[in-house]
Write a protein that holds these residues in place. Structure first.
Motif, PDB file in Angstrom:
ATOM      1  N   ARG A 180       7.546  -0.493   8.986  1.00 25.07           N
ATOM      2  CA  ARG A 180       7.689   0.989   8.505  1.00 25.07           C
ATOM      3  C   ARG A 180       8.842   1.664   8.401  1.00 25.07           C
ATOM      4  NH1 ARG A 180       4.605   4.756  12.586  1.00 25.07           N
ATOM      5  NH2 ARG A 180       6.666   4.485  13.376  1.00 25.07           N
ATOM      6  N   ASN A 181       9.645   1.575   9.315  1.00 25.49           N
ATOM      7  CA  ASN A 181      11.069   2.316   9.306  1.00 25.49           C
ATOM      8  C   ASN A 181      11.828   1.739   8.223  1.00 25.49           C
ATOM      9  OD1 ASN A 181       9.903   3.927  11.451  1.00 25.49           O
ATOM     10  ND2 ASN A 181      11.073   2.745  12.952  1.00 25.49           N
ATOM     11  N   LEU A 182      11.834   0.367   8.187  1.00 21.71           N
ATOM     12  CA  LEU A 182      12.858  -0.055   7.082  1.00 21.71           C
ATOM     13  C   LEU A 182      12.435   0.208   5.801  1.00 21.71           C
ATOM     14  CD1 LEU A 182      13.822  -3.581   8.777  1.00 21.71           C
ATOM     15  CD2 LEU A 182      15.319  -1.546   8.356  1.00 21.71           C
ATOM     16  N   TRP A 183      11.055  -0.017   5.456  1.00 21.64           N
ATOM     17  CA  TRP A 183      10.660   0.438   4.198  1.00 21.64           C
ATOM     18  C   TRP A 183      10.669   1.912   3.756  1.00 21.64           C
ATOM     19  CZ3 TRP A 183      10.251  -1.493  -0.204  1.00 21.64           C
ATOM     20  CH2 TRP A 183       9.316  -1.162  -0.956  1.00 21.64           C
ATOM     21  N   ILE A 184      10.444   2.696   4.854  1.00 27.32           N
ATOM     22  CA  ILE A 184      10.736   4.233   4.438  1.00 27.32           C
ATOM     23  C   ILE A 184      12.287   4.546   3.992  1.00 27.32           C
ATOM     24  CG2 ILE A 184      10.751   6.520   5.534  1.00 27.32           C
ATOM     25  CD1 ILE A 184       8.286   5.760   6.920  1.00 27.32           C
ATOM     26  N   SER A 185      12.943   3.951   4.635  1.00 20.46           N
ATOM     27  CA  SER A 185      14.442   3.906   4.524  1.00 20.46           C
ATOM     28  C   SER A 185      15.069   3.539   3.052  1.00 20.46           C
ATOM     29  CB  SER A 185      15.338   3.271   5.613  1.00 20.46           C
ATOM     30  OG  SER A 185      16.716   3.029   5.144  1.00 20.46           O
ATOM     31  N   ASN A 228       0.742  -1.415   0.140  1.00 15.58           N
ATOM     32  CA  ASN A 228      -0.032   0.012  -0.096  1.00 15.58           C
ATOM     33  C   ASN A 228       0.898   1.357  -0.034  1.00 15.58           C
ATOM     34  OD1 ASN A 228      -2.246  -1.466   0.061  1.00 15.58           O
ATOM     35  ND2 ASN A 228      -2.560  -1.520   2.073  1.00 15.58           N
ATOM     36  N   ASN A 229       2.273   0.941  -0.091  1.00 12.28           N
ATOM     37  CA  ASN A 229       3.023   2.388   0.084  1.00 12.28           C
ATOM     38  C   ASN A 229       4.169   2.003  -0.719  1.00 12.28           C
ATOM     39  OD1 ASN A 229       2.302   4.259   2.598  1.00 12.28           O
ATOM     40  ND2 ASN A 229       2.061   2.010   3.219  1.00 12.28           N
ATOM     41  N   SER A 230       3.660   2.052  -2.292  1.00 14.34           N
ATOM     42  CA  SER A 230       4.553   2.142  -3.325  1.00 14.34           C
ATOM     43  C   SER A 230       5.575   0.788  -3.692  1.00 14.34           C
ATOM     44  CB  SER A 230       5.517   3.234  -3.226  1.00 14.34           C
ATOM     45  OG  SER A 230       4.829   4.539  -3.289  1.00 14.34           O
ATOM     46  N   ARG A 264      16.006   4.324  -2.603  1.00 11.85           N
ATOM     47  CA  ARG A 264      15.549   4.348  -4.142  1.00 11.85           C
ATOM     48  C   ARG A 264      15.311   5.679  -4.860  1.00 11.85           C
ATOM     49  NH1 ARG A 264      10.886  -0.751  -4.442  1.00 11.85           N
ATOM     50  NH2 ARG A 264      12.154  -2.267  -3.294  1.00 11.85           N
ATOM     51  N   GLY A 265      14.840   6.589  -3.939  1.00 13.08           N
ATOM     52  CA  GLY A 265      14.550   7.931  -4.608  1.00 13.08           C
ATOM     53  C   GLY A 265      15.895   8.710  -4.836  1.00 13.08           C
ATOM     54  N   ASN A 266      16.941   8.475  -4.216  1.00 16.41           N
ATOM     55  CA  ASN A 266      18.116   8.961  -4.018  1.00 16.41           C
ATOM     56  C   ASN A 266      18.999   8.496  -5.245  1.00 16.41           C
ATOM     57  OD1 ASN A 266      18.201  10.938  -1.999  1.00 16.41           O
ATOM     58  ND2 ASN A 266      18.975   9.121  -0.433  1.00 16.41           N
ATOM     59  N   ASP A 267      18.644   6.886  -5.586  1.00 14.25           N
ATOM     60  CA  ASP A 267      19.410   6.365  -6.487  1.00 14.25           C
ATOM     61  C   ASP A 267      18.872   7.016  -8.025  1.00 14.25           C
ATOM     62  OD1 ASP A 267      21.108   4.934  -4.975  1.00 14.25           O
ATOM     63  OD2 ASP A 267      19.794   3.080  -4.836  1.00 14.25           O
ATOM     64  N   ALA A 268      17.490   7.214  -7.893  1.00 18.43           N
ATOM     65  CA  ALA A 268      16.664   7.536  -9.129  1.00 18.43           C
ATOM     66  C   ALA A 268      17.247   9.031  -9.605  1.00 18.43           C
ATOM     67  CB  ALA A 268      15.229   7.515  -8.827  1.00 18.43           C
ATOM     68  N   LYS A 269      17.510   9.853  -8.323  1.00 20.69           N
ATOM     69  CA  LYS A 269      17.917  11.216  -8.491  1.00 20.69           C
ATOM     70  C   LYS A 269      19.393  11.240  -9.090  1.00 20.69           C
ATOM     71  CE  LYS A 269      18.319  15.642  -6.202  1.00 20.69           C
ATOM     72  NZ  LYS A 269      18.191  16.292  -4.948  1.00 20.69           N
ATOM     73  N   ARG A 270      20.054  10.309  -8.576  1.00 17.84           N
ATOM     74  CA  ARG A 270      21.384  10.228  -8.879  1.00 17.84           C
ATOM     75  C   ARG A 270      21.658   9.727 -10.610  1.00 17.84           C
ATOM     76  NH1 ARG A 270      22.707   8.301  -3.731  1.00 17.84           N
ATOM     77  NH2 ARG A 270      22.498   6.412  -4.226  1.00 17.84           N
TER      78      ARG A 270
END
Length: 207
Positions: free
Chosen positions: A90-95, A47-49, A100-106
């Protein structure tokens, strides 16, 4: 089988933690957690991507982390096992999502930088080729025109500065001579239309 299922379903948090801490009941505890809480943890990820494969990988990491925390006495049942597992997930998934967001940005920044570098390199090559063409044309104009046009376009000198480097009487004379030289250059270019775009690009780049 039904007896085993009842035993798993009746495992209390206290018994579960005790079995993990002593090491004797880890397998039983993990079976109980998977049976009782897996769907809840999977639903959170999906439910969270995330997707079921993401959930399976993450829940394995949650289990390893949970066992380690219990055995190091960093979780003693201050809250329910269910709540603690949910918080870990929740904490591990947010991390993971941040990573993934940083990798995509890089990756995006890398692709943009690479495209820019390739475009700049291509432009520079075209520019150097155009310069060679212009220098060859300047040679055909004679020493006077070559000097004036080189000073103006390649050394980026003003009319006043060109006057100081030559023997003309005033800036207007220099300006008139530059105009005549450009007219001669235009005639040469018109005799070879294929060079026009390169000449124009190079003159714009130098100015």
């Amino acid at each position: 089988m039904s007896g085993t299922k009842r035993t798993l379903n009746s495992l209390s948090d206290t018994d579960l933690l005790a079995g993990i801490k002593t090491g004797d009941g880890i397998e039983r505890a993990m079976r109980f957690i998977y049976q009782s809480h897996y769907r809840m943890l999977e639903s959170y990820v999906c439910n969270n991507s995330g997707d079921p494969d993401d959930a399976a990988d993450l829940i394995q990491e949650v289990m390893v982390t949970f066992i380690e925390l219990v055995q190091k006495d960093k979780f003693r049942g201050e809250t329910t096992v269910k709540s603690f597992l949910y918080t870990l997930t929740r904490n591990l998934w947010i991390s993971e999502l941040r990573k993934r967001g940083n990798d995509a940005k890089r990756n995006e920044e890398f692709e943009t930088s690479r495209d820019t570098l390739e475009a700049d390199a291509a432009q520079y090559v075209m520019y150097k080729e155009a310069q060679k063409t212009i220098v060859a044309l300047f040679d055909k104009l004679g020493a006077v025109c070559k000097q004036i046009l080189t000073l103006f376009y390649y050394e980026d000198l003003s009319m006043k500065e060109i006057l100081e480097r030559t023997e003309y009487d005033n800036e207007q004379v220099v300006r008139n001579r530059k105009y005549k030289c450009l007219k001669e250059l235009t005639d040469l270019v018109n005799s070879s239309p294929a060079t026009f775009d390169n000449i124009k690009a190079a003159l714009q780049r130098t100015k």
